[in-house]
Every structure is written in structure tokens, then in C-alpha cells.
Scaffold this active site. Structure first.
Site, PDB file in Angstrom:
ATOM      1  N   PRO A  73      44.052  69.546  74.934  1.00 35.56           N
ATOM      2  CG  PRO A  73      44.218  68.605  72.796  1.00 35.56           C
ATOM      3  CD  PRO A  73      44.957  68.738  74.093  1.00 35.56           C
ATOM      4  CE  LYS A 178      38.974  79.206  80.672  1.00 32.46           C
ATOM      5  NZ  LYS A 178      39.839  78.153  80.153  1.00 32.46           N
ATOM      6  CE  LYS A 247      37.837  72.106  74.889  1.00 35.54           C
ATOM      7  NZ  LYS A 247      38.561  72.611  76.096  1.00 35.54           N
TER       8      LYS A 247
END
Length: 311
Positions: A73, A178, A247
Site C-alpha cells: 500500500p 502508471k 496517495k
């Protein structure tokens, strides 16, 4: 240590379904075994029921598995798992480490350099497609790393996702790819919520809005999938959390800065998702940004009608 043993670390919203699919694949390929670890017992239990073998620690996986995949994560956790005193690089055994987490190019390069000192090849392989893609195997995989190492693990990456793209030879390049993808997806979601607030306020049925937009130039992943599946039915669930998408956009802004580039739209999208996170909580679904716009406009985006063009 056996070549047929494959390690998998991180059994969260994305990692859990991927590990289950890999366990199913291993059961159909004699000699293959998926060894998994996550600090949460419940996550371990669910994947074990699918045929994976639980491990007691990262170190146990590193000692038994020449190839290890990770879906974690945060950058801090990824670096600790890879380079920490009880991590992948601390135990002799791993030959190739596949990091599927979204952590930014700087962290990925640090991991690559640290593992290289231990003789471990790193494949930077973030994934896209959300939880539905992880469950169905329809993810896209963006892979970068040494060509010979990438060739060796390509069969595994093809189990993880339907589309595997080779981005380059250097770990970190896939992170940039990404983050560019996530920026378009998440900024598109914010702008879609804004557009639907306008239409709903004017009295246009939001399912009809989706159909019109999906047949027109405004079509995007939010109008095709996220809004029909999670917003127009009022569920606001099924995707990544506000904490995760905040994030990711913070990483995108940092990536621009690292290249000396301005990113005003990325910063604005990050701010909108931060407002939604503060309003509805970090664990709320990322589509809660649409709830924010509903509150501001004093309207509901829900529709009793199906979206004919939903993906």
C-alpha cells in the site's frame, strides 16, 4: 528452495484477488505452489482457502521462493519489505522480485539499487484495472526491468493481467507510466462528477447522461464503468479508497516536480480528492468525490434507469 515455489506479498483489495487467481493457476500447473504472506490473518485465510500456502513472514517467503511478487500500500512499506533487516534482500534465495505497487519512480529506483547489491533483479510492474480487473484477470501490467529477467517472469505477469506492456529496461519507468495513467483516470473522475452535478441540477437523467457521453467525445473510464457501477446506483463502493487515490495523485505531483515540470491540473485534482477524503474519510470509496458534488449542488446523481452503454 524450489523453482516451482512463487511468493506473493500483500493481500489487500488488489493483491488478494490476484493471489487467488495465481493460486488457481498453480493448482492447474503441477509443480507450482503459491506461498503468501500478509500481516492480517483474515486476508491470509481467504487466500489460503483458494489454494495458496500461508507463510509466517517475509523472510520465510524469501528463503523458499526464487520469484516473489509484491502488491503493497505505500512506498515506505515497499522499501521496508524489500530492503529491511528481515526483508527480501536480507535472506538468500530470491532471484527476481516483482514490485506491483504504485510507489513512484524514486522509491522504485532505490529498491532496484538495493536489491541489485544482493544479486536480485527487480521488475517494476504496476497494475491498472481496479478490483474488478484483479478478480477477472483483465488488468493491464506495465513492466520494466532487465530484459532477461522480464522474459523469465513474463508467464507470471500474463496470469496477473490480460495486457502486459514492456515499458523499458529501467525500473522506475513503469511507475511514471502508471502515474500518468492514474492522473488521467482520477482527474477524469473529478471532472465527471462536476459535469454530472451540472446535468443533475438542470434535471437531466444521469443514466441518459452516461449514454450520451459514452457515444460522444466526453467518454472516459468514469462514465463507462465507475459511475454506472458505483455512483448512479448510490453504492459508492467497489474501487480504491480515498487514501489510496490521494496517495497516487501526490506521487504524480511529485513525479512532475522531479522532472522539473509544472502540473496545475494534477494538483487541483489532488486537492479535490483530498477534500473528499477529509469529508467522508480515508477509507471511503474514491467515488465519494461525487457525493461531495452532490452536497454542493444539492442534488442526487442517482438514477432508476440502467446505463445502456456501461462497461
Amino acid at each position: 528452495m524450489k523453482d516451482g515455489m512463487i511468493g506473493f506479498l500483500g493481500l489487500g483489495a488488489m493483491g488478494g484477488p490476484i493471489a487467488k487467481r495465481m493460486a488457481d493457476w498453480a493448482q492447474r500447473h503441477p509443480g507450482k505452489q503459491i506461498l503468501v504472506y500478509d500481516p492480517r490473518p483474515e486476508a491470509m485465510r481467504q487466500v489460503a482457502e483458494a489454494g495458496a500456502q500461508p507463510a509466517a513472514s517475509v523472510a520465510e517467503i524469501a528463503a523458499q521462493c526464487p520469484v516473489v511478487l509484491a502488491c503493497l500500500p505505500s512506498a515506505t512499506i515497499s522499501e521496508n519489505v524489500a530492503l529491511g533487516s528481515d526483508g527480501i534482500g536480507a535472506v538468500r534465495g530470491v532471484r527476481t522480485y516483482i514490485e506491483m505497487s504504485t510507489i513512484g519512480s524514486a522509491a522504485m529506483q532505490r529498491i532496484a539499487e538495493g536489491l541489485a547489491e544482493k544479486g536480485i533483479a527487480l521488475i517494476d510492474a504496476p497494475i491498472s484495472g481496479g478490483v474488478p480487473g484483479a478478480e477477472s484477470g483483465a488488468l493491464s501490467v506495465m513492466a520494466s526491468g532487465a530484459p532477461e529477467a522480464l522474459q523469465e517472469v513474463m508467464p507470471l505477469l500474463q496470469v496477473v493481467g490480460k495486457h502486459v506492456f514492456t515499458i523499458g529496461d529501467t525500473p522506475g519507468l513503469s511507475q511514471t507510466m502508471k502515474l500518468a495513467n492514474n492522473l488521467l483516470s482520477l482527474a477524469g473522475m473529478v471532472l465527471t462528477a462536476e459535469a454530472f452535478a451540472l446535468g443533475a441540477k438542470a434535471g437531466i437523467d444521469t443514466a441518459l447522461m452516461c449514454d450520451v457521453i459514452n457515444a460522444s467525445t466526453g467518454r472516459n473510464s468514469s462514465t463507462v464503468t465507475k459511475f454506472p457501477r458505483a455512483v448512479l446506483n448510490g453504492r459508492f463502493s467497489g474501487g480504491a479508497s480515498n487514501a489510496i487515490v490521494s496517495k497516487d495523485l501526490s506521487l504524480a505531483v511529485a513525479e512532475f516536480a522531479a522532472f522539473g515540470l509544472s502540473a496545475p491540473m494534477a494538483a487541483l485534482a489532488r486537492e479535490m480528492l483530498s477534500i473528499a477524503k477529509n469529508r467522508f474519510g480515508p477509507e471511503a470509496d474514491m467515488t465519494s468525490v461525487a457525493q461531495l458534488y452532490e452536497e454542493w449542488a444539492g442534488v442526487s446523481m442517482q438514477s432508476p434507469n440502467p446505463v445502456k452503454s456501461a462497461g
